[in-house]
Design a protein around this motif. Structure first.
Motif, short mmCIF file in Angstrom:
data_model
loop_
_atom_site.label_atom_id
_atom_site.label_comp_id
_atom_site.label_asym_id
_atom_site.label_seq_id
_atom_site.Cartn_x
_atom_site.Cartn_y
_atom_site.Cartn_z
N MET A 1 -27.85 22.77 9.86
CA MET A 1 -28.29 21.73 9.60
C MET A 1 -28.70 20.65 10.79
SD MET A 1 -27.26 20.83 5.76
CE MET A 1 -28.34 21.60 4.71
N THR A 2 -29.63 19.63 10.62
CA THR A 2 -29.86 18.74 11.70
C THR A 2 -29.70 17.26 11.30
OG1 THR A 2 -32.20 18.62 11.21
CG2 THR A 2 -31.59 20.41 12.75
N LEU A 3 -29.67 16.39 12.07
CA LEU A 3 -29.60 15.11 11.83
C LEU A 3 -30.66 14.63 11.02
CD1 LEU A 3 -28.09 12.33 12.64
CD2 LEU A 3 -29.67 12.23 14.56
N ASP A 4 -31.79 15.11 11.01
CA ASP A 4 -33.07 14.86 10.28
C ASP A 4 -32.81 15.21 8.55
OD1 ASP A 4 -34.51 13.59 12.07
OD2 ASP A 4 -35.42 15.48 12.46
N GLU A 5 -32.04 16.64 8.56
CA GLU A 5 -31.49 17.09 7.22
C GLU A 5 -30.65 16.02 6.77
OE1 GLU A 5 -32.35 21.67 7.62
OE2 GLU A 5 -31.00 20.85 8.82
N SER A 7 -30.19 12.78 7.29
CA SER A 7 -30.81 11.50 6.97
C SER A 7 -31.28 11.85 5.44
CB SER A 7 -31.74 11.11 7.94
OG SER A 7 -31.04 10.58 8.91
N GLU A 8 -32.02 13.03 5.41
CA GLU A 8 -33.11 13.09 4.20
C GLU A 8 -31.91 13.34 3.08
OE1 GLU A 8 -35.33 16.78 4.92
OE2 GLU A 8 -36.44 15.55 6.54
N ASP A 9 -30.78 14.19 3.01
CA ASP A 9 -29.94 14.20 2.21
C ASP A 9 -29.19 13.07 1.79
OD1 ASP A 9 -30.35 17.08 2.21
OD2 ASP A 9 -28.58 17.65 3.23
N ILE A 10 -28.91 12.02 2.68
CA ILE A 10 -28.23 10.82 2.27
C ILE A 10 -29.41 9.87 1.49
CG2 ILE A 10 -27.56 8.60 3.21
CD1 ILE A 10 -26.29 10.16 5.37
N GLU A 11 -30.35 10.06 1.86
CA GLU A 11 -31.69 9.18 1.15
C GLU A 11 -31.84 9.83 -0.27
OE1 GLU A 11 -35.27 9.09 3.67
OE2 GLU A 11 -34.37 8.18 5.26
N SER A 12 -31.72 11.04 -0.48
CA SER A 12 -31.95 11.70 -1.65
C SER A 12 -30.73 11.33 -2.80
CB SER A 12 -31.93 13.14 -1.52
OG SER A 12 -31.88 13.69 -2.68
N TYR A 74 -23.65 19.57 9.36
CA TYR A 74 -24.91 19.14 9.90
C TYR A 74 -24.74 19.06 11.29
CZ TYR A 74 -25.93 17.36 5.31
OH TYR A 74 -26.23 17.30 3.86
N ASP A 75 -23.79 19.52 12.00
CA ASP A 75 -23.59 19.44 13.44
C ASP A 75 -24.01 18.30 14.19
OD1 ASP A 75 -22.82 21.00 15.89
OD2 ASP A 75 -25.09 21.54 16.20
N VAL A 76 -23.72 17.22 13.51
CA VAL A 76 -23.93 15.88 14.28
C VAL A 76 -22.34 15.02 13.77
CG1 VAL A 76 -26.00 15.62 14.06
CG2 VAL A 76 -24.70 14.90 12.06
N THR A 77 -22.15 13.91 14.70
CA THR A 77 -21.21 13.00 14.19
C THR A 77 -21.78 11.88 13.79
OG1 THR A 77 -21.45 11.76 16.32
CG2 THR A 77 -19.94 13.84 16.42
N TYR A 78 -20.80 10.93 13.17
CA TYR A 78 -21.13 9.92 12.62
C TYR A 78 -21.85 8.75 13.44
CZ TYR A 78 -21.20 5.86 9.52
OH TYR A 78 -21.37 4.55 8.80
N ASP A 79 -21.42 8.87 14.59
CA ASP A 79 -22.04 7.91 15.67
C ASP A 79 -23.51 8.56 15.86
OD1 ASP A 79 -20.01 6.34 15.86
OD2 ASP A 79 -18.95 7.39 17.61
N GLU A 80 -23.64 9.83 15.97
CA GLU A 80 -24.95 10.16 16.21
C GLU A 80 -26.11 9.92 14.96
OE1 GLU A 80 -24.21 14.14 18.81
OE2 GLU A 80 -24.13 14.41 16.72
N TYR A 81 -25.43 9.98 13.75
CA TYR A 81 -26.26 9.63 12.46
C TYR A 81 -26.70 8.22 12.62
CZ TYR A 81 -27.08 7.84 8.04
OH TYR A 81 -27.63 7.10 6.79
N LEU A 82 -25.69 7.36 13.10
CA LEU A 82 -25.85 5.79 13.15
C LEU A 82 -27.07 5.65 14.28
CD1 LEU A 82 -22.44 4.39 12.78
CD2 LEU A 82 -24.01 4.32 11.18
N SER A 83 -26.82 6.11 15.62
CA SER A 83 -27.89 5.98 16.45
C SER A 83 -29.29 6.69 16.07
CB SER A 83 -27.35 6.40 17.72
OG SER A 83 -27.15 7.62 17.66
N GLY A 84 -29.32 7.80 15.13
CA GLY A 84 -30.41 8.32 14.90
C GLY A 84 -30.58 9.51 16.09
N MET A 85 -29.75 9.58 16.83
CA MET A 85 -30.05 10.61 18.07
C MET A 85 -28.73 11.51 18.33
SD MET A 85 -31.54 7.88 20.92
CE MET A 85 -32.08 9.15 21.86
#
Length: 106
Positions: A1-5, A7-12, A74-85
């Motif tokens: 999974m990715t950062l975009d996925e 973000s979509e899961d959190i919004e959902s 999701y293969d990302v960290t929380y910092d990556e989620y916060l920065s969007g990158m």
């Protein structure tokens, strides 16, 4: 999974919450809530639930558990989620080689 996925899961998940969230309590949780209600004397028990969620969230971030679960799912960290990158997007660094699972072998 990715950062975009992620973000979509959190919004959902966010949109799935009603303006009021009904939670059923087991006997132990009800007892603990009653003790906290008595001792801390908040305006209402909803305030205790909000505080508990904040504490659980902060503890999960502080202990690294959030990053562990995000990396695993999701293969990302929380910092990556916060920065969007992702880190690679921020630094332009290439992905490290997989080494066929022998990362820590000498």
């Amino acid at each position: 999974m990715t950062l975009d996925e992620l973000s979509e899961d959190i919004e959902s998940a966010y949109s799935d919450f009603d303006s009021e969230l009904s939670v059923s309590l087991d006997r132990e949780t009800r007892n603990e809530l009653a003790v906290l209600q008595t001792v801390l004397d908040p305006d209402d028990s909803d305030e205790l639930v909000r505080r508990a969620i904040h504490m659980l969230f902060q503890t999960t971030v502080d202990t690294g558990s959030m990053d562990f679960h995000l990396r695993r799912g999701y293969d990302v960290t929380y910092d990556e989620y916060l920065s969007g990158m992702t880190f690679e997007e921020m630094t332009g660094a290439p992905q490290p080689p997989d080494n066929d699972g022998r990362r820590y072998q000498f």
